[in-house]
Design a protein around this motif. Structure first.
Motif, PDB file in Angstrom:
ATOM      1  N   GLU A  21       0.830  -1.218   0.000  1.00 55.37           N
ATOM      2  CA  GLU A  21       0.000   0.000   0.000  1.00 55.37           C
ATOM      3  C   GLU A  21       0.857   1.258   0.000  1.00 55.37           C
ATOM      4  N   VAL A  22       1.945   1.251   0.799  1.00 56.34           N
ATOM      5  CA  VAL A  22       2.845   2.405   0.821  1.00 56.34           C
ATOM      6  C   VAL A  22       3.385   2.661  -0.575  1.00 56.34           C
ATOM      7  N   ARG A  23       3.870   1.614  -1.224  1.00 56.97           N
ATOM      8  CA  ARG A  23       4.468   1.781  -2.546  1.00 56.97           C
ATOM      9  C   ARG A  23       3.427   2.168  -3.587  1.00 56.97           C
ATOM     10  N   SER A  24       2.206   1.712  -3.417  1.00 55.48           N
ATOM     11  CA  SER A  24       1.135   2.039  -4.362  1.00 55.48           C
ATOM     12  C   SER A  24       0.632   3.472  -4.196  1.00 55.48           C
ATOM     13  N   ARG A  25       0.449   3.889  -2.949  1.00 54.96           N
ATOM     14  CA  ARG A  25      -0.134   5.211  -2.687  1.00 54.96           C
ATOM     15  C   ARG A  25       0.888   6.330  -2.659  1.00 54.96           C
ATOM     16  N   SER A  26       2.123   6.032  -2.313  1.00 55.49           N
ATOM     17  CA  SER A  26       3.186   7.033  -2.141  1.00 55.49           C
ATOM     18  C   SER A  26       2.689   8.238  -1.341  1.00 55.49           C
ATOM     19  N   PRO A  27       2.272   8.013  -0.100  1.00 54.95           N
ATOM     20  CA  PRO A  27       1.698   9.098   0.695  1.00 54.95           C
ATOM     21  C   PRO A  27       2.719  10.182   1.016  1.00 54.95           C
ATOM     22  N   LEU A  28       2.247  11.417   1.104  1.00 54.52           N
ATOM     23  CA  LEU A  28       3.092  12.546   1.497  1.00 54.52           C
ATOM     24  C   LEU A  28       3.197  12.570   3.015  1.00 54.52           C
ATOM     25  N   ILE A  29       4.424  12.520   3.515  1.00 54.23           N
ATOM     26  CA  ILE A  29       4.658  12.464   4.959  1.00 54.23           C
ATOM     27  C   ILE A  29       5.409  13.719   5.381  1.00 54.23           C
ATOM     28  N   HIS A  30       4.810  14.482   6.281  1.00 51.05           N
ATOM     29  CA  HIS A  30       5.423  15.714   6.783  1.00 51.05           C
ATOM     30  C   HIS A  30       6.237  15.392   8.033  1.00 51.05           C
ATOM     31  N   ASN A  31       7.530  15.638   7.967  1.00 49.64           N
ATOM     32  CA  ASN A  31       8.421  15.427   9.102  1.00 49.64           C
ATOM     33  C   ASN A  31       8.933  16.766   9.625  1.00 49.64           C
ATOM     34  N   ILE A  32       8.665  17.062  10.873  1.00 51.45           N
ATOM     35  CA  ILE A  32       9.385  18.137  11.560  1.00 51.45           C
ATOM     36  C   ILE A  32      10.355  17.406  12.478  1.00 51.45           C
ATOM     37  N   THR A  33      11.577  17.324  12.023  1.00 45.97           N
ATOM     38  CA  THR A  33      12.528  16.430  12.667  1.00 45.97           C
ATOM     39  C   THR A  33      13.820  17.171  12.963  1.00 45.97           C
ATOM     40  N   ASN A  34      14.849  16.448  13.346  1.00 47.34           N
ATOM     41  CA  ASN A  34      16.053  17.136  13.797  1.00 47.34           C
ATOM     42  C   ASN A  34      17.098  17.222  12.692  1.00 47.34           C
ATOM     43  N   TYR A  35      17.939  18.233  12.772  1.00 48.58           N
ATOM     44  CA  TYR A  35      18.860  18.490  11.666  1.00 48.58           C
ATOM     45  C   TYR A  35      20.026  17.520  11.605  1.00 48.58           C
ATOM     46  N   VAL A  36      20.188  16.669  12.620  1.00 53.03           N
ATOM     47  CA  VAL A  36      21.211  15.625  12.549  1.00 53.03           C
ATOM     48  C   VAL A  36      20.787  14.528  11.570  1.00 53.03           C
ATOM     49  N   THR A  37      19.503  14.230  11.528  1.00 56.57           N
ATOM     50  CA  THR A  37      19.037  13.064  10.769  1.00 56.57           C
ATOM     51  C   THR A  37      18.025  13.392   9.680  1.00 56.57           C
ATOM     52  N   VAL A  38      17.780  14.649   9.411  1.00 59.02           N
ATOM     53  CA  VAL A  38      16.702  15.011   8.481  1.00 59.02           C
ATOM     54  C   VAL A  38      16.902  14.392   7.102  1.00 59.02           C
ATOM     55  N   ASN A  39      18.125  14.382   6.601  1.00 58.89           N
ATOM     56  CA  ASN A  39      18.373  13.816   5.280  1.00 58.89           C
ATOM     57  C   ASN A  39      18.115  12.318   5.255  1.00 58.89           C
ATOM     58  N   ASP A  40      18.546  11.627   6.305  1.00 58.22           N
ATOM     59  CA  ASP A  40      18.301  10.191   6.371  1.00 58.22           C
ATOM     60  C   ASP A  40      16.815   9.876   6.480  1.00 58.22           C
ATOM     61  N   CYS A  41      16.089  10.682   7.248  1.00 53.59           N
ATOM     62  CA  CYS A  41      14.644  10.462   7.374  1.00 53.59           C
ATOM     63  C   CYS A  41      13.948  10.646   6.027  1.00 53.59           C
ATOM     64  N   ALA A  42      14.386  11.647   5.272  1.00 56.67           N
ATOM     65  CA  ALA A  42      13.822  11.846   3.938  1.00 56.67           C
ATOM     66  C   ALA A  42      14.150  10.668   3.033  1.00 56.67           C
ATOM     67  N   ASN A  43      15.391  10.194   3.103  1.00 58.59           N
ATOM     68  CA  ASN A  43      15.805   9.113   2.221  1.00 58.59           C
ATOM     69  C   ASN A  43      15.118   7.790   2.532  1.00 58.59           C
ATOM     70  N   VAL A  44      14.920   7.468   3.812  1.00 62.86           N
ATOM     71  CA  VAL A  44      14.234   6.203   4.105  1.00 62.86           C
ATOM     72  C   VAL A  44      12.759   6.298   3.750  1.00 62.86           C
ATOM     73  N   THR A  45      12.180   7.488   3.879  1.00 56.92           N
ATOM     74  CA  THR A  45      10.785   7.670   3.472  1.00 56.92           C
ATOM     75  C   THR A  45      10.640   7.423   1.976  1.00 56.92           C
ATOM     76  N   LEU A  46      11.567   7.968   1.198  1.00 57.08           N
ATOM     77  CA  LEU A  46      11.568   7.703  -0.245  1.00 57.08           C
ATOM     78  C   LEU A  46      11.836   6.234  -0.539  1.00 57.08           C
ATOM     79  N   ALA A  47      12.779   5.645   0.179  1.00 57.85           N
ATOM     80  CA  ALA A  47      13.164   4.264  -0.087  1.00 57.85           C
ATOM     81  C   ALA A  47      12.005   3.299   0.129  1.00 57.85           C
ATOM     82  N   ILE A  48      11.187   3.550   1.130  1.00 57.70           N
ATOM     83  CA  ILE A  48      10.085   2.644   1.433  1.00 57.70           C
ATOM     84  C   ILE A  48       8.898   2.873   0.497  1.00 57.70           C
ATOM     85  N   GLY A  49       8.943   3.985  -0.254  1.00 57.83           N
ATOM     86  CA  GLY A  49       7.901   4.218  -1.258  1.00 57.83           C
ATOM     87  C   GLY A  49       7.010   5.415  -1.006  1.00 57.83           C
TER      88      GLY A  49
END
Length: 273
Positions: free
Chosen positions: A13-41
């Protein structure tokens, strides 16, 4: 369906819908959080200015709030975004990074949980012990060895009860509970703890599964298991090369994760509560 089947189906379902996920997260890991969100679909967006945080939340499928690198500006943005999510019926995930380590973090967790209804809270044993009102002592933003005497299932249950949501406690064995159901997850690899932000990344994954329409309990279990499986696959692929290669291999593994792999590798222990 059992939890393995639910997690596999929700990944599709994640890969089919590609939902938009809003992250207000920390600047140490923000890039990784974006990348895993993309990676999972799913599709990530990071908007932490108070002038747009609520607007971006309103068009998103889930909101993830992470207090890893706090400042007063982003605290206000988190509250505005969380209130908008509640107003719109959008699920919200909290990652109380380092809860118990400072007065600012403690006050922020207290204020966020007072003003926002959360679907899932994801943290380590020290963080969820603090949220549950149990004795806790953090080691910076990591779980403290002094909290090993706390029972993980109890901490998760009490955190879930206190916030009225699903609690996902990650560690050597992960515990997911909504106060009625409880599942333990036996996936993962110790090397995950040697890469900064794997907890934050796990929370982002939970947000992706929530945004695809998963119920909070299934979404939390699916996101945590996905990171655990990715850690195992990454170690096979690059563990001997060092932590940098392992880090990238985790994201690679998430990008290749599919229903078949989940069904083959997920190790859920459904125990009731």
């Amino acid at each position: 369906m059992n939890m393995t089947e639910k997690a596999a189906a929700l990944l599709t379902e994640v890969r089919s819908r590609s939902p938009l996920i809003h992250n207000i997260t920390n600047y140490v890991t923000v890039n990784d959080c974006a990348n895993v969100t993309l990676a999972i679909g799913a599709s990530p967006i990071m908007a932490d200015d108070e002038k747009e945080a609520a607007d971006i939340t309103a068009i998103s499928s889930a909101l993830v709030l992470n207090i890893g690198t706090l400042n007063h500006r982003t605290i206000e943005s988190m509250i505005l975004a969380g209130e908008k999510a509640n107003e719109c019926g959008i699920p919200v995930v909290l990652d109380p990074v380092g809860a118990g380590a400072s007065l600012l973090r403690n006050d922020t967790v207290r204020e966020l949980t007072r003003q926002i209804r959360f679907s899932v809270i994801r943290g380590n044993l020290s963080e969820l012990s603090y949220v549950a009102g149990l004795p806790s002592s953090t080691k910076g933003v990591d779980s403290s060895d002094r909290d090993t005497g706390n029972d993980a299932a109890q901490a998760a249950r009490e955190a879930a009860a206190r916030l009225g949501c699903t609690a996902a406690l990650t560690g050597a064995v992960d515990v997911i509970t909504d106060g009625t159901e409880l599942v333990k997850i036996h996936n993962g690899h110790p090397m995950l703890s040697r890469v900064t932000g794997t907890g934050c990344m796990t929370t982002a994954l939970v947000g992706a599964f929530l945004g695809a329409g998963g119920d909070p309990f299934t979404a939390a279990a699916s996101g945590v298991a996905a990171m655990g499986i990715a850690g195992e696959l990454a170690f096979r692929e690059a563990g001997e090369k060092g932590t940098g290669s392992f880090h990238m291999a985790v994201i690679d593994a998430l990008s290749r994760l599919d229903e078949k792999t989940v069904k083959e590798m997920a190790r859920f222990e459904e125990t009731g509560n």
